[in-house]
Design a protein around this motif. Structure first.
Motif, PDB file in Angstrom:
ATOM      1  N   ASP A  46       0.813  -1.213   0.000  1.00  0.00           N
ATOM      2  CA  ASP A  46       0.000   0.000   0.000  1.00  0.00           C
ATOM      3  C   ASP A  46       0.848   1.266   0.000  1.00  0.00           C
ATOM      4  OD1 ASP A  46      -2.311  -1.548   0.081  1.00  0.00           O
ATOM      5  OD2 ASP A  46      -2.600  -1.291   2.239  1.00  0.00           O
ATOM      6  N   ARG A  47       1.963   1.246   0.708  1.00  0.00           N
ATOM      7  CA  ARG A  47       2.753   2.460   0.896  1.00  0.00           C
ATOM      8  C   ARG A  47       3.590   2.840  -0.328  1.00  0.00           C
ATOM      9  NH1 ARG A  47       6.426  -1.286   2.237  1.00  0.00           N
ATOM     10  NH2 ARG A  47       8.608  -0.676   2.147  1.00  0.00           N
ATOM     11  N   LEU A  48       3.651   1.975  -1.323  1.00  0.00           N
ATOM     12  CA  LEU A  48       4.489   2.226  -2.492  1.00  0.00           C
ATOM     13  C   LEU A  48       3.651   2.548  -3.723  1.00  0.00           C
ATOM     14  CD1 LEU A  48       7.086  -0.674  -2.119  1.00  0.00           C
ATOM     15  CD2 LEU A  48       7.243   1.664  -1.256  1.00  0.00           C
ATOM     16  N   ALA A  49       4.113   3.518  -4.490  1.00  0.00           N
ATOM     17  CA  ALA A  49       3.489   3.827  -5.778  1.00  0.00           C
ATOM     18  C   ALA A  49       4.183   2.989  -6.844  1.00  0.00           C
ATOM     19  CB  ALA A  49       3.657   5.308  -6.095  1.00  0.00           C
ATOM     20  N   TRP A  63       8.320  -7.504 -19.074  1.00  0.00           N
ATOM     21  CA  TRP A  63       7.654  -6.620 -18.126  1.00  0.00           C
ATOM     22  C   TRP A  63       8.705  -5.987 -17.231  1.00  0.00           C
ATOM     23  CZ3 TRP A  63       8.266  -7.370 -12.931  1.00  0.00           C
ATOM     24  CH2 TRP A  63       8.661  -8.645 -12.504  1.00  0.00           C
ATOM     25  N   SER A  64       8.400  -4.784 -16.749  1.00  0.00           N
ATOM     26  CA  SER A  64       9.259  -4.119 -15.772  1.00  0.00           C
ATOM     27  C   SER A  64       8.427  -3.080 -15.036  1.00  0.00           C
ATOM     28  CB  SER A  64      10.464  -3.456 -16.430  1.00  0.00           C
ATOM     29  OG  SER A  64      10.056  -2.398 -17.279  1.00  0.00           O
ATOM     30  N   PHE A  65       8.775  -2.873 -13.781  1.00  0.00           N
ATOM     31  CA  PHE A  65       8.134  -1.810 -13.023  1.00  0.00           C
ATOM     32  C   PHE A  65       9.030  -1.403 -11.868  1.00  0.00           C
ATOM     33  CE2 PHE A  65       6.219  -5.698 -11.188  1.00  0.00           C
ATOM     34  CZ  PHE A  65       6.469  -5.528  -9.835  1.00  0.00           C
ATOM     35  N   VAL A  66       8.716  -0.232 -11.320  1.00  0.00           N
ATOM     36  CA  VAL A  66       9.408   0.295 -10.154  1.00  0.00           C
ATOM     37  C   VAL A  66       8.354   0.611  -9.104  1.00  0.00           C
ATOM     38  CG1 VAL A  66      10.771   2.227  -9.261  1.00  0.00           C
ATOM     39  CG2 VAL A  66      11.285   1.275 -11.518  1.00  0.00           C
ATOM     40  N   HIS A  67       8.607   0.171  -7.882  1.00  0.00           N
ATOM     41  CA  HIS A  67       7.815   0.605  -6.745  1.00  0.00           C
ATOM     42  C   HIS A  67       8.608   1.731  -6.075  1.00  0.00           C
ATOM     43  CE1 HIS A  67       5.424  -3.323  -6.387  1.00  0.00           C
ATOM     44  NE2 HIS A  67       4.593  -2.358  -6.687  1.00  0.00           N
ATOM     45  N   THR A  73      12.845   6.272  -2.371  1.00  0.00           N
ATOM     46  CA  THR A  73      13.532   4.989  -2.546  1.00  0.00           C
ATOM     47  C   THR A  73      12.798   4.167  -3.597  1.00  0.00           C
ATOM     48  OG1 THR A  73      14.210   5.025  -0.228  1.00  0.00           O
ATOM     49  CG2 THR A  73      14.336   2.901  -1.369  1.00  0.00           C
ATOM     50  N   GLU A  74      13.572   3.589  -4.514  1.00  0.00           N
ATOM     51  CA  GLU A  74      12.982   2.809  -5.606  1.00  0.00           C
ATOM     52  C   GLU A  74      13.364   1.339  -5.493  1.00  0.00           C
ATOM     53  OE1 GLU A  74      14.215   4.597  -9.297  1.00  0.00           O
ATOM     54  OE2 GLU A  74      12.790   6.253  -9.059  1.00  0.00           O
ATOM     55  N   TYR A  75      12.407   0.482  -5.882  1.00  0.00           N
ATOM     56  CA  TYR A  75      12.599  -0.961  -5.912  1.00  0.00           C
ATOM     57  C   TYR A  75      12.184  -1.426  -7.297  1.00  0.00           C
ATOM     58  CZ  TYR A  75      12.281   0.068  -0.932  1.00  0.00           C
ATOM     59  OH  TYR A  75      12.451   0.622   0.309  1.00  0.00           O
ATOM     60  N   THR A  93       9.242 -15.053 -15.601  1.00  0.00           N
ATOM     61  CA  THR A  93      10.376 -14.922 -14.700  1.00  0.00           C
ATOM     62  C   THR A  93      10.168 -13.666 -13.867  1.00  0.00           C
ATOM     63  OG1 THR A  93      11.672 -13.711 -16.346  1.00  0.00           O
ATOM     64  CG2 THR A  93      12.007 -16.111 -16.208  1.00  0.00           C
ATOM     65  N   PHE A  94      10.883 -13.604 -12.740  1.00  0.00           N
ATOM     66  CA  PHE A  94      10.765 -12.484 -11.806  1.00  0.00           C
ATOM     67  C   PHE A  94      12.152 -12.209 -11.251  1.00  0.00           C
ATOM     68  CE2 PHE A  94      10.316 -10.685  -7.609  1.00  0.00           C
ATOM     69  CZ  PHE A  94       9.259  -9.793  -7.730  1.00  0.00           C
ATOM     70  N   GLU A  95      12.589 -10.952 -11.374  1.00  0.00           N
ATOM     71  CA  GLU A  95      13.900 -10.569 -10.853  1.00  0.00           C
ATOM     72  C   GLU A  95      13.792  -9.232 -10.127  1.00  0.00           C
ATOM     73  OE1 GLU A  95      18.498 -10.026 -12.456  1.00  0.00           O
ATOM     74  OE2 GLU A  95      16.848  -9.952 -13.887  1.00  0.00           O
ATOM     75  N   PHE A  96      14.252  -9.191  -8.883  1.00  0.00           N
ATOM     76  CA  PHE A  96      14.355  -7.958  -8.123  1.00  0.00           C
ATOM     77  C   PHE A  96      15.700  -7.336  -8.471  1.00  0.00           C
ATOM     78  CE2 PHE A  96      15.693  -6.174  -3.807  1.00  0.00           C
ATOM     79  CZ  PHE A  96      15.130  -4.932  -4.049  1.00  0.00           C
ATOM     80  N   LEU A  97      15.688  -6.107  -8.977  1.00  0.00           N
ATOM     81  CA  LEU A  97      16.923  -5.484  -9.437  1.00  0.00           C
ATOM     82  C   LEU A  97      17.864  -5.123  -8.297  1.00  0.00           C
ATOM     83  CD1 LEU A  97      15.526  -3.359 -12.385  1.00  0.00           C
ATOM     84  CD2 LEU A  97      16.567  -5.631 -12.409  1.00  0.00           C
ATOM     85  N   GLY A  98      17.369  -5.165  -7.062  1.00  0.00           N
ATOM     86  CA  GLY A  98      18.235  -4.980  -5.899  1.00  0.00           C
ATOM     87  C   GLY A  98      19.080  -6.212  -5.605  1.00  0.00           C
TER      88      GLY A  98
END
Length: 165
Positions: A46-49, A63-67, A73-75, A93-98
């Protein structure tokens, strides 16, 4: 109606399973998982756009997105759709860029239930136990539950709109 999200991570297996039932027909739930305009409204905490980069739901689509948090702070996340079979299943597939390089493969199946309800069953396979555990420890559960609660409201609104036509 409020539906529970059930998240299971069996010890010593690099999997996470997520099961959620929705008070909406399968076609509508599949649409909410694949329509970029709807995805940005419900996925994540909820707290992230959410800012969607691309969301091309087709075999081989990306696909790609940023929270983004209120402090800036970006995720970032990205992946590839390996299979999209409307309205039955999505494999991606799913990859967290962090934590680049720790790519999971995820499948979501959409099961029709009686009374116009749908069960979504997600199964994510991680390359290591450490990668799976890091996902759990970094707040995945809260984001999944909060997102599913928002999705319930979106589906109810979409159904009301469809019923009024």
């Amino acid at each position: 109606m409020s539906n529970a999200t059930v998240i299971t991570a069996v010890p010593d297996l690099p999997f996470i399973d997520i099961v959620r039932e929705y008070d909406a027909p399968r076609d509508l739930v599949y649409r909410a998982y694949t329509d970029p305009e709807l995805v940005v409204q419900w996925q994540g905490p909820d707290r992230l756009a959410m800012e969607l980069g691309e969301y091309d739901v087709r075999d081989g689509g990306s696909w790609s997105f940023v929270h983004r948090d209120t402090d800036g702070t970006e995720y970032g996340f990205r992946g590839v759709f390996h299979s999209a079979t409307p309205p039955e299943r999505i494999i991606q597939t799913f990859e967290f860029l962090g934590a680049p390089g720790y790519v999971s493969i995820e499948s979501v199946t959409f099961e029709e239930l009686q009374g116009g309800r749908t069960r979504a069953v997600a199964h994510a396979v991680y390359p290591t136990m450490e990668a799976r555990d890091a996902m759990i420890e970094n707040g995945m559960e809260g984001g999944v539950v909060e997102g599913n609660n928002r999705l319930d409201k979106i589906l109810a609104g979409l159904q009301e709109h469809a019923d009024s036509k």
